[in-house]
Write a protein that holds these residues in place. Sequence first.
Motif, mmCIF file in Angstrom:
data_model
loop_
_atom_site.group_PDB
_atom_site.id
_atom_site.type_symbol
_atom_site.label_atom_id
_atom_site.label_comp_id
_atom_site.label_asym_id
_atom_site.label_seq_id
_atom_site.Cartn_x
_atom_site.Cartn_y
_atom_site.Cartn_z
ATOM 1 N N ALA A 69 0.837 -1.219 0.000
ATOM 2 C CA ALA A 69 0.000 0.000 0.000
ATOM 3 C C ALA A 69 0.866 1.261 0.000
ATOM 4 C CB ALA A 69 -0.918 -0.007 1.218
ATOM 5 N N TYR A 70 2.007 1.199 0.697
ATOM 6 C CA TYR A 70 2.933 2.343 0.736
ATOM 7 C C TYR A 70 3.923 2.334 -0.436
ATOM 8 C CZ TYR A 70 1.564 3.384 5.598
ATOM 9 O OH TYR A 70 0.871 3.729 6.737
ATOM 10 N N ASP A 71 3.804 1.312 -1.301
ATOM 11 C CA ASP A 71 4.715 1.120 -2.420
ATOM 12 C C ASP A 71 6.168 1.021 -1.933
ATOM 13 O OD1 ASP A 71 5.323 0.676 -5.059
ATOM 14 O OD2 ASP A 71 5.546 2.800 -5.559
ATOM 15 N N TYR A 72 6.351 0.323 -0.842
ATOM 16 C CA TYR A 72 7.677 0.102 -0.244
ATOM 17 C C TYR A 72 8.469 1.400 -0.089
ATOM 18 C CZ TYR A 72 7.015 -4.943 -0.416
ATOM 19 O OH TYR A 72 6.541 -6.217 -0.194
ATOM 20 N N SER A 73 7.803 2.414 0.450
ATOM 21 C CA SER A 73 8.471 3.714 0.627
ATOM 22 C C SER A 73 8.643 4.073 2.106
ATOM 23 C CB SER A 73 7.648 4.805 -0.063
ATOM 24 O OG SER A 73 6.371 4.910 0.557
ATOM 25 N N ARG A 74 7.974 3.328 2.980
ATOM 26 C CA ARG A 74 8.024 3.647 4.410
ATOM 27 C C ARG A 74 9.064 2.758 5.104
ATOM 28 N NH1 ARG A 74 2.957 5.580 7.594
ATOM 29 N NH2 ARG A 74 3.670 5.564 9.754
ATOM 30 N N VAL A 75 10.144 3.373 5.545
ATOM 31 C CA VAL A 75 11.304 2.647 6.063
ATOM 32 C C VAL A 75 10.977 1.745 7.260
ATOM 33 C CG1 VAL A 75 13.526 2.978 7.236
ATOM 34 C CG2 VAL A 75 13.028 4.230 5.157
ATOM 35 N N SER A 76 10.214 2.237 8.223
ATOM 36 C CA SER A 76 9.926 1.438 9.425
ATOM 37 C C SER A 76 9.144 0.165 9.076
ATOM 38 C CB SER A 76 9.146 2.266 10.449
ATOM 39 O OG SER A 76 7.919 2.703 9.888
ATOM 40 N N THR A 77 8.244 0.267 8.099
ATOM 41 C CA THR A 77 7.440 -0.900 7.693
ATOM 42 C C THR A 77 8.288 -1.895 6.907
ATOM 43 O OG1 THR A 77 5.634 0.691 7.486
ATOM 44 C CG2 THR A 77 5.165 -1.518 6.761
ATOM 45 N N ILE A 78 9.210 -1.372 6.108
ATOM 46 C CA ILE A 78 10.134 -2.238 5.359
ATOM 47 C C ILE A 78 11.000 -3.016 6.352
ATOM 48 C CG2 ILE A 78 12.120 -2.295 3.778
ATOM 49 C CD1 ILE A 78 10.972 0.274 2.462
ATOM 50 N N ARG A 79 11.511 -2.299 7.355
ATOM 51 C CA ARG A 79 12.373 -2.955 8.356
ATOM 52 C C ARG A 79 11.608 -4.026 9.139
ATOM 53 N NH1 ARG A 79 15.069 2.371 9.684
ATOM 54 N NH2 ARG A 79 13.410 2.628 11.224
ATOM 55 N N SER A 80 10.355 -3.747 9.463
ATOM 56 C CA SER A 80 9.537 -4.735 10.203
ATOM 57 C C SER A 80 9.385 -6.022 9.407
ATOM 58 C CB SER A 80 8.156 -4.162 10.519
ATOM 59 O OG SER A 80 8.275 -3.090 11.422
ATOM 60 N N LEU A 81 9.161 -5.890 8.100
ATOM 61 C CA LEU A 81 9.019 -7.083 7.255
ATOM 62 C C LEU A 81 10.355 -7.825 7.158
ATOM 63 C CD1 LEU A 81 7.235 -8.872 5.496
ATOM 64 C CD2 LEU A 81 7.693 -7.352 3.557
ATOM 65 N N ALA A 82 11.445 -7.077 7.077
ATOM 66 C CA ALA A 82 12.778 -7.697 7.028
ATOM 67 C C ALA A 82 13.025 -8.522 8.296
ATOM 68 C CB ALA A 82 13.859 -6.632 6.876
ATOM 69 N N ARG A 83 12.623 -7.984 9.443
ATOM 70 C CA ARG A 83 12.811 -8.708 10.707
ATOM 71 C C ARG A 83 11.955 -9.987 10.738
ATOM 72 N NH1 ARG A 83 16.608 -7.060 13.257
ATOM 73 N NH2 ARG A 83 17.214 -4.880 13.471
ATOM 74 N N ASN A 84 10.770 -9.887 10.152
ATOM 75 C CA ASN A 84 9.910 -11.068 10.048
ATOM 76 C C ASN A 84 10.593 -12.139 9.190
ATOM 77 O OD1 ASN A 84 7.712 -12.573 8.280
ATOM 78 N ND2 ASN A 84 6.733 -12.081 10.216
ATOM 79 N N TYR A 85 11.216 -11.722 8.097
ATOM 80 C CA TYR A 85 11.941 -12.655 7.229
ATOM 81 C C TYR A 85 13.109 -13.302 7.978
ATOM 82 C CZ TYR A 85 9.527 -11.150 2.919
ATOM 83 O OH TYR A 85 8.593 -10.893 1.935
ATOM 84 N N ILE A 86 13.791 -12.522 8.826
ATOM 85 C CA ILE A 86 14.904 -13.076 9.617
ATOM 86 C C ILE A 86 14.372 -14.190 10.518
ATOM 87 C CG2 ILE A 86 16.567 -12.608 11.469
ATOM 88 C CD1 ILE A 86 16.964 -9.807 10.252
ATOM 89 N N ALA A 87 13.237 -13.942 11.171
ATOM 90 C CA ALA A 87 12.635 -14.952 12.052
ATOM 91 C C ALA A 87 12.295 -16.226 11.272
ATOM 92 C CB ALA A 87 11.379 -14.400 12.719
ATOM 93 N N GLN A 88 11.958 -16.048 9.981
ATOM 94 C CA GLN A 88 11.632 -17.208 9.134
ATOM 95 C C GLN A 88 12.865 -17.834 8.486
ATOM 96 O OE1 GLN A 88 8.358 -16.907 6.295
ATOM 97 N NE2 GLN A 88 7.668 -15.034 7.285
ATOM 98 N N HIS A 89 14.053 -17.286 8.758
ATOM 99 C CA HIS A 89 15.306 -17.726 8.140
ATOM 100 C C HIS A 89 15.336 -17.456 6.637
ATOM 101 C CE1 HIS A 89 17.050 -20.457 11.505
ATOM 102 N NE2 HIS A 89 16.350 -19.454 12.003
ATOM 103 N N ARG A 90 14.650 -16.395 6.224
ATOM 104 C CA ARG A 90 14.681 -15.982 4.813
ATOM 105 C C ARG A 90 15.638 -14.783 4.715
ATOM 106 N NH1 ARG A 90 8.325 -15.505 3.714
ATOM 107 N NH2 ARG A 90 8.982 -14.548 1.750
#
Length: 431
Positions: free
Chosen positions: A102-123
């Motif tokens: 929805a933010y077109d990957y422009s909001r840094v805090s939301t991008i970082r949150s998803l990255a942390r989720n990927y780390i938890a998944q070992h992605r």
Amino acid sequence: MKTLKIIPLLVFTILSLFSCEKKPSQITNISDYNKYLNVKGNKSLTFANNEIDFWQKKFDAAPNQISYLSMIASNYATLFEYTGDIKNLYKTEELLTKSNEAYDYSRVSTIRSLARNYIAQHRFKEALVLANKAFSIGEGLKETQKLLFDVQMELGNFPEAVKNLNAMRDMKDYDYLIRLAKWNDHKGDLKTAITFMEKARDIAEKEDNKVLKIWSYSNLGDFYGHAGRIQESYDSYLKTLAIDPNYSYALKGIAWIVFSHERNTVEAKRIVEAIEVTHNTPDFYLLKSQIAQFEGNKKEEISNRNAYFSMLQKNNYGAMYNKYNALIYADDKQTASKALEIAKIEIDHRPTPDSYDLLAWSYLNLGENKKALEIAKKHVVGQSFEPKVQYHLAMIYKSNKQIEKVQPIKEELLSSVYELGPNLEKKVNQL
């Protein structure tokens, strides 16, 4: 609590004289932690569920308010932390992906949150793509550098990790200190790692920050244990539980002390089974399998290992348990080829010294001694100081008749017996 049977004094004296094993010192006390084994309710879970209901209703009423999605996502992340239910981790991902789109990957805090989720998944590779995207946007650089350090460490890109660590240098910053501790632990300098973790703990205590105190105490519990400072490890886990009685990670730490240091398998199992009621993850079956192995109960050992694999089949954990699987398969000549397949996947996911250790260990168990040695020399020696990795290294040297290299590792491993656990202690003694 069971009452101890009274042994006649003479028999006890004879047993003491003829026992070649020194009785481990008693560190734990059931009365210290018993109250945390059957805690009624979980305030954090109740709060998270109420928050999800609250923000979901608000979002349903105003679907254009994208920021609500992140609020809901962070509470699903809390559910995952306390229950271990993988569905909550995937729900977090789903909401954060929706939000980023929805933010077109422009909001840094939301991008970082998803990255942390990927780390938890070992992605980890996908997490790095997002971290780099956040970095290129340029907003909140220090937070992004923390994320980049975490991802690069997971991927084994150590020069890059250090570059990010140095860029955020601030000896008064909690987040910097815990990463500095992690870096020193990686280098095999546990003493320095503990010093920095203690400095971080002091900041958490000074600020009276509940979340940071929990994190500091539980991680110091691990570090002290690795250093053989079992009493301090135990005290740290108790401090964690005093703040958050539902923090199962600390209870698992106590279970390990009871099992590995005190060799009390009955009590260790009782703790693990109490944790499983509220926090059910596959690794607890592996711990119970280890305990059964030490007891010599083959049936229980296999039953728990089967329950572990059964749980993996019922839930999609992705790559999260690849390392465990590779180690289980590698230990049996009949399944060592499966371990090799997983090790290759792990190297693709995260080419760290630990992943290369899995590869070398798999080749060794397939009878390819020279290949194992070649990989270990190139990618493992001097690059990982994990006791289990060092044990594998000693076995690889031994199988290649490089006996002179085994003894120094054996001596080092004998001081890491607590971390390795009772089952590996027997194998270390046979080196």
